[in-house]
Design a protein around this motif. Structure first.
Motif, mmCIF file in Angstrom:
data_model
loop_
_atom_site.group_PDB
_atom_site.id
_atom_site.type_symbol
_atom_site.label_atom_id
_atom_site.label_comp_id
_atom_site.label_asym_id
_atom_site.label_seq_id
_atom_site.Cartn_x
_atom_site.Cartn_y
_atom_site.Cartn_z
ATOM 1 N N VAL A 57 0.832 -1.203 0.000
ATOM 2 C CA VAL A 57 0.000 0.000 0.000
ATOM 3 C C VAL A 57 0.869 1.257 0.000
ATOM 4 C CG1 VAL A 57 -1.685 1.330 1.326
ATOM 5 C CG2 VAL A 57 -1.961 -1.141 1.088
ATOM 6 N N VAL A 58 1.878 1.291 0.855
ATOM 7 C CA VAL A 58 2.730 2.480 0.950
ATOM 8 C C VAL A 58 3.497 2.688 -0.350
ATOM 9 C CG1 VAL A 58 4.725 3.486 2.138
ATOM 10 C CG2 VAL A 58 2.887 2.404 3.464
ATOM 11 N N HIS A 59 4.015 1.612 -0.942
ATOM 12 C CA HIS A 59 4.693 1.742 -2.235
ATOM 13 C C HIS A 59 3.748 2.332 -3.282
ATOM 14 C CE1 HIS A 59 7.972 -0.720 -0.660
ATOM 15 N NE2 HIS A 59 8.636 -0.526 -1.792
ATOM 16 N N ALA A 60 2.503 1.854 -3.301
ATOM 17 C CA ALA A 60 1.540 2.334 -4.291
ATOM 18 C C ALA A 60 1.199 3.803 -4.061
ATOM 19 C CB ALA A 60 0.277 1.482 -4.244
ATOM 20 N N ASP A 154 11.914 0.629 -7.689
ATOM 21 C CA ASP A 154 10.933 1.549 -7.129
ATOM 22 C C ASP A 154 10.985 2.913 -7.815
ATOM 23 O OD1 ASP A 154 9.978 -0.315 -5.385
ATOM 24 O OD2 ASP A 154 10.949 0.499 -3.609
ATOM 25 N N ARG A 155 12.212 3.450 -7.965
ATOM 26 C CA ARG A 155 12.319 4.784 -8.549
ATOM 27 C C ARG A 155 13.707 5.001 -9.127
ATOM 28 N NH1 ARG A 155 11.861 9.155 -4.292
ATOM 29 N NH2 ARG A 155 13.896 9.970 -4.882
ATOM 30 N N VAL A 166 19.394 5.229 -7.938
ATOM 31 C CA VAL A 166 18.385 4.186 -7.784
ATOM 32 C C VAL A 166 17.842 4.271 -6.362
ATOM 33 C CG1 VAL A 166 17.911 1.718 -7.894
ATOM 34 C CG2 VAL A 166 19.616 2.720 -9.423
ATOM 35 N N VAL A 167 16.522 4.403 -6.227
ATOM 36 C CA VAL A 167 15.892 4.576 -4.918
ATOM 37 C C VAL A 167 14.967 3.405 -4.640
ATOM 38 C CG1 VAL A 167 14.405 6.051 -3.504
ATOM 39 C CG2 VAL A 167 16.003 7.084 -5.145
ATOM 40 N N ASP A 168 15.060 2.866 -3.427
ATOM 41 C CA ASP A 168 14.190 1.768 -3.018
ATOM 42 C C ASP A 168 13.598 2.103 -1.663
ATOM 43 O OD1 ASP A 168 13.427 -1.069 -3.860
ATOM 44 O OD2 ASP A 168 14.050 -1.409 -1.794
ATOM 45 N N TYR A 169 12.265 2.001 -1.552
ATOM 46 C CA TYR A 169 11.587 2.266 -0.286
ATOM 47 C C TYR A 169 11.495 0.978 0.528
ATOM 48 C CZ TYR A 169 9.830 6.030 -3.328
ATOM 49 O OH TYR A 169 9.722 7.053 -4.225
ATOM 50 N N TYR A 209 14.530 3.818 4.635
ATOM 51 C CA TYR A 209 13.829 3.036 5.661
ATOM 52 C C TYR A 209 12.820 3.950 6.358
ATOM 53 C CZ TYR A 209 17.119 -0.648 4.747
ATOM 54 O OH TYR A 209 17.846 -1.636 4.123
ATOM 55 N N LEU A 210 11.555 3.792 5.992
ATOM 56 C CA LEU A 210 10.531 4.734 6.418
ATOM 57 C C LEU A 210 10.150 4.573 7.880
ATOM 58 C CD1 LEU A 210 8.199 4.558 3.274
ATOM 59 C CD2 LEU A 210 10.357 5.779 3.593
ATOM 60 N N ALA A 211 10.265 3.364 8.432
ATOM 61 C CA ALA A 211 9.801 3.143 9.807
ATOM 62 C C ALA A 211 10.645 3.903 10.810
ATOM 63 C CB ALA A 211 9.801 1.653 10.138
#
Length: 293
Positions: A57-60, A154-155, A166-169, A209-211
């Protein structure tokens, strides 16, 4: 082509995709060959966890956020996307409808944790100042050895000077040693594919790292990616040997605690299903759950 001509020639059958190696499946085989078999060959179902689905969900939401005009990429707008994105995903995937049997209160609490991850994203960068070249991009290339690499990024950000980031969530917390090595393996995979596709080594690999609101950045070079290419060649050859013989052995480790297939694993007294043979047409697909961590 007319309908009549199509009827004369029979139905058009899409060509099968060649077996490919994805970062998730390569990581599975390195972690445990039997886990690779269960996921890529037997394709055993795994019930997604609430944490995994939250990651999807967060990725979307972040993907849709960058589809908005830059001035609208603000926290309130991202939060407004959360409920409709979740509703859409739940409608598209039947197995998600039963994720919250306890009722609406549990679902609301879960959505609140997703909202906090979105807040975490905004502490790491201001999306109004970015113009990504691509989001959720499928990348694919064939190495000189014949190994086909395939994965989703991701991006991708490209500077006016041509430098690539290169970005990865990541919706979990920043990893310890094992998790960090796994994450960097994934990012080096993407860097290698982009290097082979574009002839330019990405300037930076960034894991967000979003958390816990931390970023891990890494700068690869050609020599390192050349060595990594040899590593992937070796992994793929080992997969092919196991595929021919059916000899996918378990590799017991601390990561077994999170495995969904312990009941079928000989390391835990289980018996795997009968080996079905090497899969066709593709043994390397990633799923959204693979990319949701």
């Amino acid at each position: 082509m007319s309908e009549e001509a199509g009827a004369d020639q029979g139905p058009v059958v899409p060509a099968p995709r060649r077996p490919a190696l994805s970062p998730s499946r390569a990581g599975d085989f390195k972690q445990c060959p039997l886990l690779y078999r269960f996921r890529a060959v037997d394709r055993l179902p795994e019930q997604p966890s609430t944490a995994q689905v939250r990651g999807i969900v967060v990725h979307a939401v972040l993907e849709e956020l960058f589809g908005l005009p830059s001035a609208e990429r603000v926290p309130a707008r991202a939060h407004a996307l959360l409920a409709p994105v979740w509703a859409r995903l739940r409608a598209e995937r039947e197995e998600l409808a039963s994720l919250f049997p306890a009722g609406a209160d549990a679902e609301d609490a879960w959505l609140a944790t997703a909202a906090r991850l979105i807040d975490g994203y905004f502490t790491l960068e201001d999306p109004r100042r970015l113009d990504p070249e691509a989001r959720e991009l499928l990348v694919e290339t064939e190495l000189s050895s014949g190994v086909l690499l395939r994965g989703y990024v991701d991006r991708i950000d490209v500077a006016p000077t041509g430098e690539i980031r290169v970005v990865d969530y990541k919706t979990g917390t920043a990893p310890r040693e094992i998790g960090e090595a796994k994450a960097l393996f994934q990012m080096k995979f993407y860097a290698l594919v982009l290097w082979r596709l574009r002839g330019v080594v990405p300037r930076q690999l960034r894991l967000m790292y979003l958390a816990d609101r931390q970023s891990l950045t890494y700068t690869p070079d050609e020599a390192e990616l050349t060595r990594f290419e040899r590593t992937l060649d070796a992994v793929w050859q080992a997969i092919l040997r196991a595929g021919r013989t059916g000899d996918f052995r378990p590799n017991r480790s601390r990561l077994c605690d999170w495995c969904a297939h312990q009941a079928l694993c000989p390391a835990f007294g289980g018996t795997p299903p009968e080996y079905p043979g090497w899969p066709e047409p593709d043994a390397g697909e990633e799923t959204p759950l693979d990319r949701a961590d």
